[in-house]
Enzyme design. Structure first.
Site, PDB file in Angstrom:
ATOM      1  N   TYR A 283      14.950 -20.792   7.443  1.00 43.38           N
ATOM      2  CA  TYR A 283      13.928 -19.796   7.106  1.00 43.38           C
ATOM      3  C   TYR A 283      14.398 -18.454   7.643  1.00 43.38           C
ATOM      4  CZ  TYR A 283       9.397 -17.360   7.306  1.00 43.38           C
ATOM      5  OH  TYR A 283       8.369 -16.458   7.167  1.00 43.38           O
TER       6      TYR A 283
ATOM      7  N   ASP B 185      21.760 -15.634  11.176  1.00 43.74           N
ATOM      8  CA  ASP B 185      20.387 -15.284  11.513  1.00 43.74           C
ATOM      9  C   ASP B 185      20.132 -15.807  12.927  1.00 43.74           C
ATOM     10  OD1 ASP B 185      17.679 -15.250  11.988  1.00 43.74           O
ATOM     11  OD2 ASP B 185      17.105 -15.947   9.983  1.00 43.74           O
TER      12      ASP B 185
ATOM     13  N   LYS C 127      12.684 -11.343  17.994  1.00 41.84           N
ATOM     14  CA  LYS C 127      12.042 -12.093  19.075  1.00 41.84           C
ATOM     15  C   LYS C 127      12.410 -11.568  20.469  1.00 41.84           C
ATOM     16  CE  LYS C 127      11.474 -16.165  16.149  1.00 41.84           C
ATOM     17  NZ  LYS C 127      10.072 -16.262  15.813  1.00 41.84           N
TER      18      LYS C 127
HETATM   19  N1  HOZ Z   1       7.536 -18.320  11.305  1.00 41.58           N
HETATM   20  C1  HOZ Z   1       7.281 -18.498  12.699  1.00 41.58           C
HETATM   21  C2  HOZ Z   1       7.881 -19.731  13.236  1.00 41.58           C
HETATM   22  N2  HOZ Z   1       9.119 -20.094  12.745  1.00 41.58           N
HETATM   23  C3  HOZ Z   1       5.824 -18.518  12.990  1.00 41.58           C
HETATM   24  C4  HOZ Z   1       5.402 -17.207  13.458  1.00 41.58           C
HETATM   25  C5  HOZ Z   1       3.962 -17.126  13.905  1.00 41.58           C
HETATM   26  O1  HOZ Z   1       3.111 -17.827  13.415  1.00 41.58           O
HETATM   27  O2  HOZ Z   1       3.716 -16.318  14.760  1.00 41.58           O
END
Ligand code: HOZ
Length: 423
Positions: A144, A239, A267
């Site tokens: 992702y 990534d 992050k």
């Molecule tokens: N897409 C995020 C985890 N892989 C989730 C982000 C969130 O809900 O803060």
């Protein structure tokens, strides 16, 4: 456990916010029940609005490498607030953060700061296209890279958690630019390049996948991607939004000794504030506007508060290289007692317990997991004050604030669950 306040807030939230949350996995749809509304965090702990305390293994989905309210970040932010929150003009602090990133991440000679991992990956793909003059992107099923139109094809994270068709709202012309193939299968990469190598701008990969649960690369896999992309003149993008500054100061690329052309970060580099970046070889990065013709911009890019938090974290990491040994130890301890019959994947301080007996090397194998049993596991832990990701297809994260006692307690609860489930 009393959850009245969370339930009331969730009911209100659903009136005004789609699904009651601002990012889908938070809604607990993968595990059922009411999401906990969080009031505060401190160190390894979060407290919800009903005053329940949890050991937090999400760490805001990765950013809190130093735990909640880490002192270096709070001190730096408190001072920065006095100076103003946004200027829309360059600041010295942006230069400082760029220098810290370039000094740490092997592939990054120049870097552009943006606001989210999605933006970083979208911009890196556009840059790869502009640089190569080609249109196609190779990605891997279950990886992702944010909700970028063309990268939602066979995406992990929330798309996997909710079993959504991955291209609703995405024009066919966009998804047609993506070739999605299984992770950890070099033969498939070779085949795709043999067939269409002259049209492929980029290969984008999470070097340790974290969005189908944690799935490490097989030995030689990342090296193979490097070799093939080099052979065909395609841009290799790591990534490292999750793995950057988490698996080592130089990220997965340092850990595995493979240098991509471009890297996306997020992050941890924002210390819990919205911040991300893409960077890489200067020759490629010089194509980004205004140095070059590939356009990308943002009102809040390089925001002074986010940059301040990022500098505080990266300086702390630079001054304390020993944190990675601690994180490795805590990670190993966390999953040491997971019984047979489950599959544990872990690299350093990111890990997933899969409810399957099979090895998990790609998305198809991750999907073999018993997600109903995962849901029971999740709620057992939550009921014992342990907050794991509410989806089988996400990774758990540790921070330097997690103590040996936190981990020992969690380990006992995991073992208790397994015993009770087997009884
Ligand atoms: N897409 C995020 C985890 N892989 C989730 C982000 C969130 O809900 O803060």
């Amino acid at each position: 456990m009393i959850t009245r306040q969370s339930e009331a807030l969730f009911a209100r939230a659903k009136e005004y916010i789609p699904g009651g949350v601002n990012s889908p996995v938070r809604a607990f749809r993968g595990v059922g029940g009411t999401p906990r509304f969080i009031a505060s965090g401190d160190g390894s702990r979060m407290t919800d609005v009903d005053a329940n305390e949890y050991i937090d293994y999400i760490c805001s989905w990765g950013p809190h490498l130093l735990g909640h309210r880490a002192k270096p970040i709070i001190d730096a932010l408190t001072a920065a607030l006095e100076l103003g929150t946004s200027f829309g003009a360059p600041t010295g602090r942006e230069v400082e953060l760029a220098e810290l990133i370039v000094a740490a991440v092997p592939s990054v000679e120049m870097v552009r700061l943006v606001n989210s991992g999605t933006e970083a990956c979208m911009s890196a793909i556009r840059l790869a296209r502009g640089y190569t003059g080609r249109d196609l992107t190779v990605k891997f099923e279950g990886c992702y890279h944010g909700h970028v139109d063309s990268l939602l094809v066979k995406a992990g994270s929330g798309v996997a958690t909710l079993s959504l068709p991955d291209t609703v709202g995405v024009p066919r012309a966009f998804s047609d630019t993506t070739i999605a193939i299984p992770f950890n299968d070099l033969d498939r990469v070779e085949t795709v390049f043999r067939e269409q190598g002259d049209k492929i701008a980029a290969v984008i990969v999470e070097p340790v996948a974290g969005n189908m649960g944690c799935v490490p690369p097989l030995p030689g896999y990342l090296q193979g991607l490097r070799r093939i992309t080099e052979q065909y003149g395609a841009v290799l993008i790591f990534d490292e939004v999750m793995t950057g500054f988490r698996l080592s100061r130089g990220g997965a690329q340092e850990l595995f000794g493979v240098t991509p052309d471009l890297t996306t970060l997020g992050k941890i580099i924002g210390g819990g504030l919205p911040m991300a970046a893409y960077g890489g070889r200067a020759e490629i990065m010089q194509k980004v506007a205004p140095a070059g013709p590939v356009y990308q911009a943002g009102t809040l890019s390089g925001n002074p508060l986010a940059v301040t938090a990022g500098i505080a974290v990266l300086q702390h990491i630079e001054a304390h290289p020993e944190i990675y040994e601690t994180l490795e130890q805590r990670g190993a301890d966390l999953v040491a007692d997971v019984p047979g019959g489950l599959t544990v994947n872990r690299v350093g301080s990111m890990a997933t317990i899969f409810f399957t007996t099979n090895p998990v090397r790609n998305y198809e194998e991750a999907k073999q997991s018993d997600t109903a049993q995962f849901g029971r596991f999740f709620h057992y832990l939550l009921g014992h004050g342990i907050y794991f990701p509410p989806s089988q297809f996400e990774a758990a994260f540790l921070s330097t604030a997690h103590t040996a006692d936190d981990v020992a307690y969690t380990r006992r609860v995991i073992a208790d669950f397994s015993r009770e489930a087997a009884a």
